[in-house]
Design a protein around this motif. Structure first.
Motif, short mmCIF file in Angstrom:
data_model
loop_
_atom_site.label_atom_id
_atom_site.label_comp_id
_atom_site.label_asym_id
_atom_site.label_seq_id
_atom_site.Cartn_x
_atom_site.Cartn_y
_atom_site.Cartn_z
N VAL A 114 4.52 -1.51 -48.21
CA VAL A 114 4.49 -2.42 -48.56
C VAL A 114 5.28 -3.26 -47.75
O VAL A 114 6.26 -3.98 -48.26
CB VAL A 114 4.04 -2.95 -50.24
CG1 VAL A 114 3.74 -4.82 -50.55
CG2 VAL A 114 2.94 -2.63 -50.59
N VAL A 115 4.69 -4.40 -47.18
CA VAL A 115 5.42 -5.46 -46.39
C VAL A 115 4.72 -6.82 -46.87
O VAL A 115 3.52 -6.56 -46.65
CB VAL A 115 5.38 -5.54 -44.24
CG1 VAL A 115 5.37 -6.01 -43.86
CG2 VAL A 115 5.47 -3.71 -43.98
N VAL A 116 5.53 -7.48 -46.93
CA VAL A 116 5.65 -8.94 -47.40
C VAL A 116 5.75 -9.84 -46.75
O VAL A 116 6.74 -9.80 -45.78
CB VAL A 116 5.95 -9.37 -48.85
CG1 VAL A 116 5.03 -10.29 -49.19
CG2 VAL A 116 5.33 -7.95 -49.46
N ARG A 117 4.98 -10.98 -45.81
CA ARG A 117 5.38 -11.95 -45.37
C ARG A 117 5.32 -13.64 -46.21
O ARG A 117 4.15 -13.60 -46.67
CB ARG A 117 3.95 -11.68 -44.13
CG ARG A 117 4.25 -11.09 -43.09
CD ARG A 117 3.84 -11.09 -42.17
NE ARG A 117 3.31 -12.70 -41.09
CZ ARG A 117 4.36 -12.58 -40.23
NH1 ARG A 117 4.84 -11.92 -39.11
NH2 ARG A 117 4.03 -13.68 -40.00
N PRO A 118 6.36 -14.36 -45.49
CA PRO A 118 6.13 -15.43 -46.14
C PRO A 118 5.10 -16.26 -45.97
O PRO A 118 4.80 -16.31 -45.25
CB PRO A 118 7.77 -15.83 -45.88
CG PRO A 118 8.27 -14.78 -45.15
CD PRO A 118 7.56 -13.58 -44.66
N GLY A 119 4.80 -16.77 -47.13
CA GLY A 119 3.53 -17.65 -47.37
C GLY A 119 1.99 -16.98 -47.10
O GLY A 119 1.17 -17.96 -47.00
N SER A 120 2.02 -16.19 -47.26
CA SER A 120 0.90 -15.24 -47.06
C SER A 120 0.61 -14.37 -48.56
O SER A 120 2.04 -13.44 -49.41
CB SER A 120 0.84 -13.65 -45.96
OG SER A 120 0.43 -13.07 -46.88
N SER A 121 -0.66 -15.26 -49.49
CA SER A 121 -0.47 -13.96 -50.30
C SER A 121 -1.25 -12.50 -50.50
O SER A 121 -0.62 -12.14 -51.60
CB SER A 121 -1.26 -14.63 -51.32
OG SER A 121 -2.62 -14.93 -50.97
N LEU A 122 -1.39 -11.95 -49.22
CA LEU A 122 -1.60 -10.27 -48.97
C LEU A 122 -0.98 -9.66 -48.82
O LEU A 122 -0.62 -9.85 -47.41
CB LEU A 122 -2.75 -10.71 -48.49
CG LEU A 122 -4.03 -10.84 -48.98
CD1 LEU A 122 -5.32 -11.27 -47.56
CD2 LEU A 122 -5.51 -10.33 -50.09
N PRO A 123 -0.54 -8.79 -48.97
CA PRO A 123 0.32 -7.75 -48.59
C PRO A 123 -0.10 -6.57 -48.08
O PRO A 123 -1.36 -6.75 -47.75
CB PRO A 123 1.09 -6.90 -49.86
CG PRO A 123 0.63 -7.07 -50.87
CD PRO A 123 -0.51 -8.54 -51.01
N ILE A 124 0.83 -5.89 -46.38
CA ILE A 124 0.26 -5.10 -46.33
C ILE A 124 0.44 -4.01 -46.41
O ILE A 124 1.49 -3.99 -46.59
CB ILE A 124 0.73 -5.23 -44.80
CG1 ILE A 124 0.55 -7.04 -44.03
CG2 ILE A 124 0.33 -4.69 -43.76
CD1 ILE A 124 0.73 -7.81 -42.90
N ALA A 125 -0.24 -3.35 -47.16
CA ALA A 125 0.18 -1.50 -46.99
C ALA A 125 -0.22 -0.68 -46.26
O ALA A 125 -1.43 -0.83 -45.22
CB ALA A 125 -0.76 -1.37 -48.39
N LEU A 126 1.68 0.29 -46.26
CA LEU A 126 1.79 1.09 -45.49
C LEU A 126 1.31 2.21 -45.85
O LEU A 126 1.75 2.64 -46.81
CB LEU A 126 2.89 0.95 -44.73
CG LEU A 126 3.08 -0.29 -43.82
CD1 LEU A 126 4.35 -0.38 -42.94
CD2 LEU A 126 2.04 -0.31 -42.54
N GLU A 127 0.78 2.81 -45.34
CA GLU A 127 0.23 4.46 -45.87
C GLU A 127 1.46 5.50 -45.75
O GLU A 127 2.54 5.28 -44.43
CB GLU A 127 -0.94 4.91 -44.79
CG GLU A 127 -1.11 6.24 -45.21
CD GLU A 127 -2.29 7.34 -44.37
OE1 GLU A 127 -2.72 8.78 -44.52
OE2 GLU A 127 -3.08 5.97 -43.79
N ARG A 128 1.86 6.35 -46.37
CA ARG A 128 3.53 7.36 -47.20
C ARG A 128 3.22 7.57 -45.72
O ARG A 128 1.77 8.55 -45.46
CB ARG A 128 2.95 7.76 -48.56
CG ARG A 128 3.70 6.63 -48.81
CD ARG A 128 3.91 7.38 -50.43
NE ARG A 128 4.35 6.85 -51.41
CZ ARG A 128 5.72 6.33 -52.55
NH1 ARG A 128 6.55 7.09 -51.54
NH2 ARG A 128 5.74 5.48 -52.81
N GLY A 129 4.09 8.11 -45.50
CA GLY A 129 4.22 9.46 -44.14
C GLY A 129 3.40 8.97 -42.67
O GLY A 129 3.88 9.14 -41.65
#
Length: 108
Positions: free
Chosen positions: A28-43
């Motif tokens: 999961v990638v989290v950006r400052p100021g954003s409440s929604l994390p960006i989920a990246l698929e395993r592999g």
């Protein structure tokens, strides 16, 4: 991540930076100021790229700098030997690997 943001804020007039944090083992990638994390698929190639990029920080640069500094210190020890030019110094260090190994070498 907060320390990096503070450091970048002091340089704000010279550079423009954006930040993201990679959550360990979750992809999961989290950006400052954003409440929604960006989920990246395993592999996925995206996750692999982000992971590789995250690991390319100062440790690699520090290791490279230390190796360069170490080589220059050894080279400067050999530069006092009369008749020993830069090419021969490089060849000797390449063959023996270190100044200690060169000192312990026999004439043969």
């Amino acid at each position: 991540m907060h320390a990096a943001q503070k450091a970048a804020a002091t340089l704000a007039s010279r550079t423009r930076s954006s930040f993201a944090a990679l959550a360990k083992r979750r992809g999961v990638v989290v950006r400052p100021g954003s409440s929604l994390p960006i989920a990246l698929e395993r592999g996925s190639e995206s996750l692999y790229l982000v992971q590789r990029r995250a690991r390319r920080g100062p440790p690699i640069r520090i290791t490279f700098h230390r190796s360069k500094r170490g080589k220059s210190m050894v080279a400067s020890s050999l530069s006092g030997v009369e008749g020993l030019g830069p090419a021969r110094r490089e060849r000797l260090l390449g063959t023996f690997g270190s100044l200690d190994a060169l000192r312990q070498a026999t004439l043969e």
